[in-house]
Write a protein that holds these residues in place. Sequence first.
Motif, short mmCIF file in Angstrom:
data_model
loop_
_atom_site.label_atom_id
_atom_site.label_comp_id
_atom_site.label_asym_id
_atom_site.label_seq_id
_atom_site.Cartn_x
_atom_site.Cartn_y
_atom_site.Cartn_z
N ALA A 148 -15.23 62.44 -32.03
CA ALA A 148 -15.21 62.55 -31.14
C ALA A 148 -15.10 61.07 -30.60
N LEU A 149 -15.10 60.55 -29.29
CA LEU A 149 -15.11 58.81 -28.80
C LEU A 149 -16.57 59.65 -28.25
N LEU A 150 -17.32 58.59 -28.74
CA LEU A 150 -18.90 57.95 -27.52
C LEU A 150 -19.34 57.01 -27.91
N LEU A 151 -20.53 56.53 -26.83
CA LEU A 151 -20.52 54.91 -27.17
C LEU A 151 -21.70 55.32 -29.04
N VAL A 189 -16.36 67.14 -22.97
CA VAL A 189 -15.24 67.22 -23.75
C VAL A 189 -15.52 67.12 -24.69
N THR A 190 -15.10 66.82 -26.38
CA THR A 190 -14.76 66.64 -27.84
C THR A 190 -13.41 67.29 -27.81
N ALA A 191 -13.59 66.66 -29.58
CA ALA A 191 -12.28 67.55 -29.95
C ALA A 191 -12.41 69.04 -31.01
N GLY A 192 -11.72 69.80 -30.20
CA GLY A 192 -11.87 71.17 -31.02
C GLY A 192 -11.69 71.01 -32.50
N HIS A 193 -11.38 70.16 -32.93
CA HIS A 193 -11.11 70.63 -34.53
C HIS A 193 -12.40 70.27 -35.45
N ALA A 204 -13.50 71.34 -27.38
CA ALA A 204 -14.56 71.60 -27.58
C ALA A 204 -15.66 71.66 -25.97
N LEU A 205 -15.89 72.25 -26.05
CA LEU A 205 -17.04 72.05 -24.70
C LEU A 205 -18.67 72.41 -25.40
N VAL A 232 -7.68 60.67 -18.64
CA VAL A 232 -7.05 61.04 -18.97
C VAL A 232 -7.00 62.43 -19.94
N GLY A 233 -8.30 62.66 -21.48
CA GLY A 233 -8.69 63.12 -21.97
C GLY A 233 -9.44 62.80 -22.67
N THR A 234 -8.86 63.56 -24.25
CA THR A 234 -10.56 63.41 -25.14
C THR A 234 -9.03 63.15 -26.63
N VAL A 235 -9.56 62.20 -27.70
CA VAL A 235 -9.05 61.63 -28.74
C VAL A 235 -9.05 62.59 -29.63
N THR A 236 -7.63 62.97 -30.07
CA THR A 236 -7.69 64.18 -31.55
C THR A 236 -7.01 63.66 -32.76
#
Length: 419
Positions: A14-17, A235-239, A278-279, A380-384
Amino acid sequence: MKVSRKTLARAGAALLLAGVTLAPAAAQSPAVASATGTVALTPPAAPGGAAHALAQQLGLPEQQVAQRLAAEGGLSKTARAFRDSQGARAAGVWLDVMDGEVHANVLDDEGERAARAAGIIPQRAAYTTAELREVHERLDAAAEKKLTPGDSSWSLDSRTNRVVLDVPAGTDAEAMLRTAGITDADRAKVSVTTHQGTAYARTGLVGGDGLRDENNTGTCSAGIMIKQAGVTYLVTAGHCWLGQSNPAVRRDDSWPDNQGNTRIGHIADRQFPASDYALIAMDNPRGWTPGGSAVKTSNGYNVYNDYIRSADNQIVDGGTICASGVASGWRCGTFVDGISTYTTTIGNETYTSTRQVKVAGMQSDYGDSGGAALYGTSAVGTVTGGSTPGSAPRPYTYIQPLSTVARDLGAISTVDWHQ
């Protein structure tokens, strides 16, 4: 499904700082405390960090790139208007932002005259967008029946007027196409490319920070902050959270919020594989200032104030999308397709994710999944997932559109940390 630490580390991001210390924002002058001191956090004018990143990637003067990006909105408007005017005969439009040009596929002399009259460069094409979408849908149907190999992907490429199928080297692509019901008559609509290695999903509070679960089994990135029915979610990645039941989520660098807590919240919902998000229900959303709409870039921060409702309609092929992740940092690329599909293999299972946004020329890596992706000042959304680093002639990254989250939850809004 049990997932080991090693599997998670290679499976999602998940992309974070990453590694940035966040300090409480002052009422009039929000700031971020970093290793080198406190710096003012002021919203950059669009497109902000995109110009800096692209100038470095392309080797062009930043001012020149900024001027071209500032004109992108006008080019997109021209492209969308022409596409809509073509109706069922639409065959694809795209931008060349750095050259300030709009291109369009046309089927005949009439289409060519219309394009030139609109100031658009025409290119003769054989197929309409609708004809290519039919082929894409057949591949999707085959993937749902697990008739396509893992680590493969397909998307519509307007520039080549084809559906591009990318498969691992050594795959019998022709057999795969026949299995998917692609007839000899439709075979010319498909262009096949191959890659070494794998196309994978990645595991890795502002967009781009690192995240870990309570068992410390893997790293992902933080994405977009939203609010729905009075609840704030990240919001982050579900996998990233396979095999776990509502785990607690913490920052990967153990930096606390303004109440001394390192825990961000817990996974309230996870969707995978058809969707991949994922939330994280935030325990103390106001404690992570300047969280919310800030995303880390290569020279500061970008701020988003809205989100893209439909990437396939609102973003034109060639439009500039940037993303932030804990592994790769801030990178930019060009929009290719808003309903792309890819498969990924985790353990012994192959999963298919549909209606993903594909971005060409953007490299991402393990740990970037979930990171925030922006188009100008809109999320746009989040990287998967995407291509394995170094395995493809031109890297590509997939993004889970935020519009899917809105579809599933109902009305959502992006969170503004100024308020």
